[in-house]
Design a protein around this motif. Sequence first.
Motif, mmCIF file in Angstrom:
data_model
loop_
_atom_site.group_PDB
_atom_site.id
_atom_site.type_symbol
_atom_site.label_atom_id
_atom_site.label_comp_id
_atom_site.label_asym_id
_atom_site.label_seq_id
_atom_site.Cartn_x
_atom_site.Cartn_y
_atom_site.Cartn_z
ATOM 1 N N VAL A 1 -46.685 44.818 29.876
ATOM 2 C CA VAL A 1 -45.594 43.856 29.954
ATOM 3 C C VAL A 1 -45.958 42.728 30.915
ATOM 4 O O VAL A 1 -45.688 41.552 30.645
ATOM 5 C CB VAL A 1 -44.291 44.550 30.403
ATOM 6 C CG1 VAL A 1 -43.221 43.519 30.733
ATOM 7 C CG2 VAL A 1 -43.778 45.469 29.301
ATOM 8 N N ALA A 2 -46.597 43.072 32.047
ATOM 9 C CA ALA A 2 -46.895 42.064 33.067
ATOM 10 C C ALA A 2 -48.073 41.171 32.691
ATOM 11 O O ALA A 2 -48.064 39.966 32.989
ATOM 12 C CB ALA A 2 -47.174 42.748 34.407
ATOM 13 N N MET B 1 -42.231 44.754 23.445
ATOM 14 C CA MET B 1 -42.970 45.986 23.695
ATOM 15 C C MET B 1 -42.112 47.214 23.397
ATOM 16 O O MET B 1 -42.582 48.199 22.817
ATOM 17 C CB MET B 1 -43.447 46.008 25.147
ATOM 18 C CG MET B 1 -44.153 47.301 25.560
ATOM 19 S SD MET B 1 -45.530 47.752 24.464
ATOM 20 C CE MET B 1 -46.538 46.278 24.603
ATOM 21 N N GLN B 2 -40.840 47.176 23.783
ATOM 22 C CA GLN B 2 -39.985 48.347 23.578
ATOM 23 C C GLN B 2 -39.758 48.609 22.096
ATOM 24 O O GLN B 2 -39.865 49.752 21.637
ATOM 25 C CB GLN B 2 -38.646 48.154 24.290
ATOM 26 C CG GLN B 2 -37.751 49.379 24.253
ATOM 27 C CD GLN B 2 -36.823 49.471 25.445
ATOM 28 O OE1 GLN B 2 -37.021 48.844 26.465
ATOM 29 N NE2 GLN B 2 -35.786 50.272 25.317
ATOM 30 N N ALA C 1 -42.841 53.866 26.641
ATOM 31 C CA ALA C 1 -42.751 52.442 26.319
ATOM 32 C C ALA C 1 -41.507 52.135 25.502
ATOM 33 O O ALA C 1 -40.855 51.096 25.694
ATOM 34 C CB ALA C 1 -44.005 51.997 25.556
ATOM 35 N N ALA C 2 -41.158 53.049 24.587
ATOM 36 C CA ALA C 2 -39.967 52.841 23.766
ATOM 37 C C ALA C 2 -38.693 52.929 24.585
ATOM 38 O O ALA C 2 -37.668 52.336 24.228
ATOM 39 C CB ALA C 2 -39.926 53.865 22.632
ATOM 40 N N ALA C 3 -38.729 53.666 25.696
ATOM 41 C CA ALA C 3 -37.534 53.848 26.519
ATOM 42 C C ALA C 3 -37.431 52.842 27.658
ATOM 43 O O ALA C 3 -36.324 52.447 28.045
ATOM 44 C CB ALA C 3 -37.513 55.272 27.093
ATOM 45 N N GLY D 1 -40.120 45.068 32.085
ATOM 46 C CA GLY D 1 -40.139 43.614 32.043
ATOM 47 C C GLY D 1 -39.279 43.008 33.138
ATOM 48 O O GLY D 1 -39.682 42.041 33.805
ATOM 49 N N LEU D 2 -38.095 43.572 33.342
ATOM 50 C CA LEU D 2 -37.218 43.088 34.410
ATOM 51 C C LEU D 2 -37.865 43.302 35.773
ATOM 52 O O LEU D 2 -37.838 42.414 36.639
ATOM 53 C CB LEU D 2 -35.880 43.824 34.344
ATOM 54 C CG LEU D 2 -35.029 43.613 33.088
ATOM 55 C CD1 LEU D 2 -33.785 44.488 33.145
ATOM 56 C CD2 LEU D 2 -34.638 42.156 32.933
#
Length: 401
Positions: free
Chosen positions: A112-113, A340-341, A53-55, A61-62
Amino acid sequence: MSHRRVVLFALATGWLAAAQVGKVAPALSLLTQDFNLSMVEAGWVASMIACVAAALGIFCGLASSVLGYGRSLMLGLALIVLGSLLAMAVPIVGWLLVTRFLEALGFVTVVVAAPSLLAVVLADTPVWRQRALVVWGTYMPVGIAAMMMVAPFLMEVVGWQGLWVLNVLMCGVMMLIALRWRALLASVSPRGTLSIRVLADGFRMTGPWLMGLSFGCYTSIWFMLVTWLPSFAVSHMGYSQSAAIWLTGAAVGLNIVGNLSAQLFYRVGAPRWSVLACVQLLIGSFGWVVFSSGFTDLERSAAAILACGLGGALPATVFSAIPFHARRPEQVAVGNGIVMQLGSLGTFVGPPAIALAVAHMGGWDCGRWLIPLLAAVGFGAAIGLRDVEQRMLCRDHTPLT
């Protein structure tokens, strides 16, 4: 009625995604025995979701904005199912980490979605959108707490594999529902286009970066407390193992109430930046007390519950604010990805950071100062958010919501 179904579906997928975080901690000892994990390998199994998630939060999201949020949720659920199924068949630790990576990728795609779908489907009803996103903010403590409650009973009968099977079945049911509702999901969230200009505008949104920074400081402190409180309560507060787990469970459970309190702050008109700033003050001060030897065990226990619980108002406030800062629907997922990131970066860095500080600075009374330091950074981000939203108010002549 159709919108209500979509809202419930999005919330349920978030809870299931968070369950993939909560299922590992109670099963880690059994996984260590079955796969002969070293401490480092066990740490990677436990932290894989935070690492991915951090990466990849912004990238997911894109991708969600292009695929459509409904399709992205189905993809995320499919990845979780695939990873969980393969985990029960792989023979060595390397492949176990690969399956955990698939679950992590599914988790990030879902979280994210799902809030992006909520923001889009309820765009015409801002009050209900606010309420739904506040409830969404509870996804992590709800999913973790649910898994921690059922895991001991289930694993006693069928081992860690039973816990993985349960998650496969639940995610499989949600996938079948999504397939049945695929036309509805596609209609409320169609495919998008990859526009460089729109994406660039999304990355230039200052608000999500500031909220993400404050969120990251919060998650760093919160996961420091949740990760180390069970062992700290046993070694420094005289608790039994079961009592320490109950103390941690109470802190996590109260976080759900803290999340829902964000709706109260919204109704009384509290500015978002003030909620974020107050949470940083509370979690920074109470978190400092938890690891301080100058307080009684009762005081430190109460501080742990208050720090984890009252801090819940921050994530709910952040998630509900993304639509305000995203001036185009396709930028909602970008904003959620940024938050989120940065939040996951705090989750990934926080627990080992305080462990290093304690190990190299002379114990918990020295390492505890990392907590107010992080809270001060989060407080500064909240003050920066105040200036950003005031400029938006002056530019658009619209009330802050």
